[in-house]
Design a protein around this motif. Sequence first.
Motif, PDB file in Angstrom:
ATOM      1  N   ILE A   1      -6.050   4.049   2.526  1.00  0.00           N
ATOM      2  CA  ILE A   1      -6.260   2.681   2.052  1.00  0.00           C
ATOM      3  C   ILE A   1      -6.236   1.704   3.226  1.00  0.00           C
ATOM      4  O   ILE A   1      -5.561   1.947   4.224  1.00  0.00           O
ATOM      5  CB  ILE A   1      -5.199   2.309   0.987  1.00  0.00           C
ATOM      6  CG1 ILE A   1      -5.463   0.933   0.369  1.00  0.00           C
ATOM      7  CG2 ILE A   1      -3.788   2.442   1.533  1.00  0.00           C
ATOM      8  CD1 ILE A   1      -4.620   0.624  -0.874  1.00  0.00           C
ATOM      9  N   CYS A   2      -6.988   0.610   3.078  1.00  0.00           N
ATOM     10  CA  CYS A   2      -6.998  -0.501   4.031  1.00  0.00           C
ATOM     11  C   CYS A   2      -7.692  -0.082   5.325  1.00  0.00           C
ATOM     12  O   CYS A   2      -8.846   0.289   5.312  1.00  0.00           O
ATOM     13  CB  CYS A   2      -5.567  -1.004   4.244  1.00  0.00           C
ATOM     14  SG  CYS A   2      -5.398  -2.544   5.167  1.00  0.00           S
TER      15      CYS A   2
ATOM     16  N   GLU B   1       0.822  -1.214   0.000  1.00  0.00           N
ATOM     17  CA  GLU B   1       0.000   0.000   0.000  1.00  0.00           C
ATOM     18  C   GLU B   1       0.853   1.260   0.000  1.00  0.00           C
ATOM     19  O   GLU B   1       0.359   2.342  -0.311  1.00  0.00           O
ATOM     20  CB  GLU B   1      -0.957  -0.015   1.185  1.00  0.00           C
ATOM     21  CG  GLU B   1      -1.954  -1.135   1.075  1.00  0.00           C
ATOM     22  CD  GLU B   1      -2.779  -1.356   2.315  1.00  0.00           C
ATOM     23  OE1 GLU B   1      -3.611  -2.280   2.291  1.00  0.00           O
ATOM     24  OE2 GLU B   1      -2.612  -0.636   3.319  1.00  0.00           O
TER      25      GLU B   1
ATOM     26  N   VAL C   1     -12.271   0.704  -4.579  1.00  0.00           N
ATOM     27  CA  VAL C   1     -11.764   2.077  -4.566  1.00  0.00           C
ATOM     28  C   VAL C   1     -12.941   3.022  -4.766  1.00  0.00           C
ATOM     29  O   VAL C   1     -13.763   2.804  -5.650  1.00  0.00           O
ATOM     30  CB  VAL C   1     -10.715   2.307  -5.676  1.00  0.00           C
ATOM     31  CG1 VAL C   1     -10.239   3.763  -5.691  1.00  0.00           C
ATOM     32  CG2 VAL C   1      -9.532   1.365  -5.504  1.00  0.00           C
TER      33      VAL C   1
ATOM     34  N   PHE D   1      -6.081   2.412  -6.623  1.00  0.00           N
ATOM     35  CA  PHE D   1      -6.087   3.515  -5.656  1.00  0.00           C
ATOM     36  C   PHE D   1      -5.133   4.621  -6.122  1.00  0.00           C
ATOM     37  O   PHE D   1      -5.503   5.796  -6.191  1.00  0.00           O
ATOM     38  CB  PHE D   1      -5.662   2.941  -4.307  1.00  0.00           C
ATOM     39  CG  PHE D   1      -5.450   3.901  -3.178  1.00  0.00           C
ATOM     40  CD1 PHE D   1      -6.493   4.632  -2.632  1.00  0.00           C
ATOM     41  CD2 PHE D   1      -4.174   4.026  -2.619  1.00  0.00           C
ATOM     42  CE1 PHE D   1      -6.285   5.483  -1.554  1.00  0.00           C
ATOM     43  CE2 PHE D   1      -3.960   4.869  -1.538  1.00  0.00           C
ATOM     44  CZ  PHE D   1      -5.015   5.608  -0.999  1.00  0.00           C
TER      45      PHE D   1
ATOM     46  N   ALA E   1      -4.311  -1.450  -4.459  1.00  0.00           N
ATOM     47  CA  ALA E   1      -3.286  -0.399  -4.366  1.00  0.00           C
ATOM     48  C   ALA E   1      -3.024   0.322  -5.687  1.00  0.00           C
ATOM     49  O   ALA E   1      -2.888   1.542  -5.716  1.00  0.00           O
ATOM     50  CB  ALA E   1      -1.988  -0.976  -3.802  1.00  0.00           C
TER      51      ALA E   1
ATOM     52  N   THR F   1     -10.672   6.557  -1.108  1.00  0.00           N
ATOM     53  CA  THR F   1     -10.459   5.473  -0.154  1.00  0.00           C
ATOM     54  C   THR F   1     -10.379   4.152  -0.910  1.00  0.00           C
ATOM     55  O   THR F   1     -10.949   4.009  -1.993  1.00  0.00           O
ATOM     56  CB  THR F   1     -11.575   5.405   0.913  1.00  0.00           C
ATOM     57  OG1 THR F   1     -12.853   5.342   0.256  1.00  0.00           O
ATOM     58  CG2 THR F   1     -11.533   6.613   1.842  1.00  0.00           C
ATOM     59  N   ALA F   2      -9.650   3.199  -0.314  1.00  0.00           N
ATOM     60  CA  ALA F   2      -9.518   1.868  -0.911  1.00  0.00           C
ATOM     61  C   ALA F   2      -9.514   0.831   0.201  1.00  0.00           C
ATOM     62  O   ALA F   2      -9.189   1.140   1.353  1.00  0.00           O
ATOM     63  CB  ALA F   2      -8.251   1.770  -1.749  1.00  0.00           C
ATOM     64  N   ASP F   3      -9.862  -0.416  -0.165  1.00  0.00           N
ATOM     65  CA  ASP F   3     -10.102  -1.431   0.866  1.00  0.00           C
ATOM     66  C   ASP F   3      -8.930  -2.360   1.166  1.00  0.00           C
ATOM     67  O   ASP F   3      -9.044  -3.224   2.028  1.00  0.00           O
ATOM     68  CB  ASP F   3     -11.350  -2.248   0.532  1.00  0.00           C
ATOM     69  CG  ASP F   3     -11.214  -3.080  -0.728  1.00  0.00           C
ATOM     70  OD1 ASP F   3     -10.120  -3.099  -1.352  1.00  0.00           O
ATOM     71  OD2 ASP F   3     -12.211  -3.725  -1.103  1.00  0.00           O
TER      72      ASP F   3
END
Length: 170
Positions: free
Chosen positions: A101-102, A16, A143, A161, A158, A151-153
């Motif tokens: 992210i995450c 990430e 995303v 994102f 990555a 934001t990203a999960d």
Amino acid sequence: MKILCAIAPARFRDEELLVPQQTFSDADVETVVASTHTGTCEGMIGATAEATVSFADVSPADYNAIVVVGGIGAQDVLWNDAELKRLVQEFNGAGKVVAAICLSPVVLARAGILPGREATVFRSPASIREIEKGGARLSERPVVTDGNVVTADGPSAAEEFARAILSLLL
């Protein structure tokens, strides 16, 4: 063009940070790594990164965006970091790109910049609770871009994102 990458001093999620850094570099965008203090930071799966600036010493005027990297270190350290929260608020207040992210979108929620926005997060009971408590509409997409916020999960998102961040900057 310069992006501030905020990471935990330990247990940040390697991909990430590294995948977006490479994507930004390929687009001739400079990145600077920041953490709670300067020095070597350690990733969850073996990468290291040098934080050349501490959150307390960052001037948002010097950057076009802030990217908060996830990993378990984000939950352990970044969720409650007052200086990082202040930075997120200042970047957002200036209309700059704010990305996480995450597990790190919780930082954005706790900074109070998500009410009414769509956002995603790595799904854990604590992260979902915090995102909803922060007033966001939780999305299942990997995303999500809502205005100046991306934001990203998690690590598998990555690259997408990073491209979403660049699309707001370039």
